[in-house]
Write a protein that holds these residues in place. Structure first.
Motif, PDB file in Angstrom:
ATOM      1  N   LEU A  12       0.809  -1.219   0.000  1.00  0.00           N
ATOM      2  CA  LEU A  12       0.000   0.000   0.000  1.00  0.00           C
ATOM      3  C   LEU A  12       0.839   1.265   0.000  1.00  0.00           C
ATOM      4  O   LEU A  12       0.350   2.336   0.342  1.00  0.00           O
ATOM      5  CB  LEU A  12      -0.964  -0.018   1.194  1.00  0.00           C
ATOM      6  N   GLU A  57       2.338   4.476  -1.391  1.00  0.00           N
ATOM      7  CA  GLU A  57       1.779   5.468  -2.324  1.00  0.00           C
ATOM      8  C   GLU A  57       2.344   5.318  -3.740  1.00  0.00           C
ATOM      9  O   GLU A  57       1.611   5.408  -4.721  1.00  0.00           O
ATOM     10  CB  GLU A  57       2.110   6.848  -1.762  1.00  0.00           C
ATOM     11  N   LEU A 105       0.640   2.352  -5.734  1.00  0.00           N
ATOM     12  CA  LEU A 105      -0.810   2.286  -5.864  1.00  0.00           C
ATOM     13  C   LEU A 105      -1.276   2.690  -7.254  1.00  0.00           C
ATOM     14  O   LEU A 105      -0.731   3.619  -7.853  1.00  0.00           O
ATOM     15  CB  LEU A 105      -1.477   3.212  -4.847  1.00  0.00           C
ATOM     16  N   MET A 122      -6.834   4.273  -6.894  1.00  0.00           N
ATOM     17  CA  MET A 122      -6.774   4.128  -5.437  1.00  0.00           C
ATOM     18  C   MET A 122      -6.191   5.367  -4.772  1.00  0.00           C
ATOM     19  O   MET A 122      -6.613   5.742  -3.685  1.00  0.00           O
ATOM     20  CB  MET A 122      -5.966   2.889  -5.048  1.00  0.00           C
ATOM     21  N   LYS A 123      -5.238   5.994  -5.425  1.00  0.00           N
ATOM     22  CA  LYS A 123      -4.679   7.235  -4.873  1.00  0.00           C
ATOM     23  C   LYS A 123      -5.771   8.297  -4.773  1.00  0.00           C
ATOM     24  O   LYS A 123      -5.854   9.039  -3.808  1.00  0.00           O
ATOM     25  CB  LYS A 123      -3.535   7.744  -5.746  1.00  0.00           C
ATOM     26  N   LYS A 130      -8.380   7.626  -1.804  1.00  0.00           N
ATOM     27  CA  LYS A 130      -7.890   7.432  -0.435  1.00  0.00           C
ATOM     28  C   LYS A 130      -8.559   8.432   0.502  1.00  0.00           C
ATOM     29  O   LYS A 130      -8.662   9.618   0.218  1.00  0.00           O
ATOM     30  CB  LYS A 130      -6.370   7.584  -0.365  1.00  0.00           C
ATOM     31  N   ASN A 143      -8.824   9.833   4.593  1.00  0.00           N
ATOM     32  CA  ASN A 143      -8.111   9.927   5.862  1.00  0.00           C
ATOM     33  C   ASN A 143      -8.908   9.169   6.925  1.00  0.00           C
ATOM     34  O   ASN A 143     -10.099   9.423   7.116  1.00  0.00           O
ATOM     35  CB  ASN A 143      -7.956  11.399   6.262  1.00  0.00           C
ATOM     36  N   LYS A 170      -6.196  -4.730  -2.661  1.00  0.00           N
ATOM     37  CA  LYS A 170      -5.972  -3.764  -3.748  1.00  0.00           C
ATOM     38  C   LYS A 170      -6.795  -4.128  -4.973  1.00  0.00           C
ATOM     39  O   LYS A 170      -7.393  -3.260  -5.605  1.00  0.00           O
ATOM     40  CB  LYS A 170      -4.487  -3.705  -4.126  1.00  0.00           C
ATOM     41  N   ALA A 184      -9.305   3.634   3.336  1.00  0.00           N
ATOM     42  CA  ALA A 184      -8.422   4.291   4.300  1.00  0.00           C
ATOM     43  C   ALA A 184      -7.383   3.291   4.776  1.00  0.00           C
ATOM     44  O   ALA A 184      -7.710   2.149   5.092  1.00  0.00           O
ATOM     45  CB  ALA A 184      -9.226   4.824   5.490  1.00  0.00           C
ATOM     46  N   TRP A 185      -6.128   3.714   4.777  1.00  0.00           N
ATOM     47  CA  TRP A 185      -5.026   2.885   5.244  1.00  0.00           C
ATOM     48  C   TRP A 185      -3.834   3.769   5.505  1.00  0.00           C
ATOM     49  O   TRP A 185      -3.785   4.909   5.076  1.00  0.00           O
ATOM     50  CB  TRP A 185      -4.665   1.801   4.237  1.00  0.00           C
ATOM     51  N   SER A 186      -2.920   3.233   6.236  1.00  0.00           N
ATOM     52  CA  SER A 186      -1.694   3.948   6.552  1.00  0.00           C
ATOM     53  C   SER A 186      -0.579   2.926   6.655  1.00  0.00           C
ATOM     54  O   SER A 186      -0.809   1.822   7.131  1.00  0.00           O
ATOM     55  CB  SER A 186      -1.865   4.677   7.887  1.00  0.00           C
TER      56      SER A 186
END
Length: 127
Positions: free
Chosen positions: A22, A24, A27, A31-32, A35, A37, A84, A105-107
């Motif tokens: 994931l 950036e 991706l 998906m970008k 995204k 928050n 994904k 949302a992911w980090s």
């Protein structure tokens, strides 16, 4: 925010998988663009669970949504690749009979990976 969904710290193995899948730079453009928050999502009640994740009722920008969160056990490279694929496929679908994907949302730092979907008011397919 639901107590079970507060930002959970990822393990080293989860961090490696998250950063590998994931990141950036890796991706797809769709998906970008989609995204979200994590802090903008409000979680209310747990609606159900399956082998891949849990589904919660929530709110995003004032709209009631369904939040599909991956289980911690699914934060592997293989399962994040599947995440994904699902996100990329679902984000491109537009039809009145298909649940609309709002975003994800992911980090790379924590263990919260989720899809934010249109909430269907009338229950499940089995109702």
């Amino acid at each position: 925010m639901h107590a079970d969904l507060e930002k959970e710290k990822a393990t080293d193995a989860e961090l490696e998988a998250l950063k590998g899948e994931l990141d950036e730079a890796k991706l797809p453009a769709i998906m970008k663009k989609a995204k979200i928050n994590w802090d903008d999502i409000e979680i209310d009640a747990r609606l159900g669970a399956g082998s891949f994740g849990e589904v919660f009722k929530g709110r995003y920008q004032g709209t009631t949504v369904a939040v599909k969160k991956l289980l911690r056990a699914k934060l592997t490279i293989h399962d994040l690749q599947d995440f994904k694929k699902e996100a990329e496929l679902t984000m491109g679908l537009r039809h009145p009979n298909i649940v609309q994907m709002i975003g994800g949302a992911w980090s790379p730092d924590d263990a919260n990976v989720c899809l934010v979907l249109e909430f269907c008011e009338r229950g499940t397919l089995t109702d």
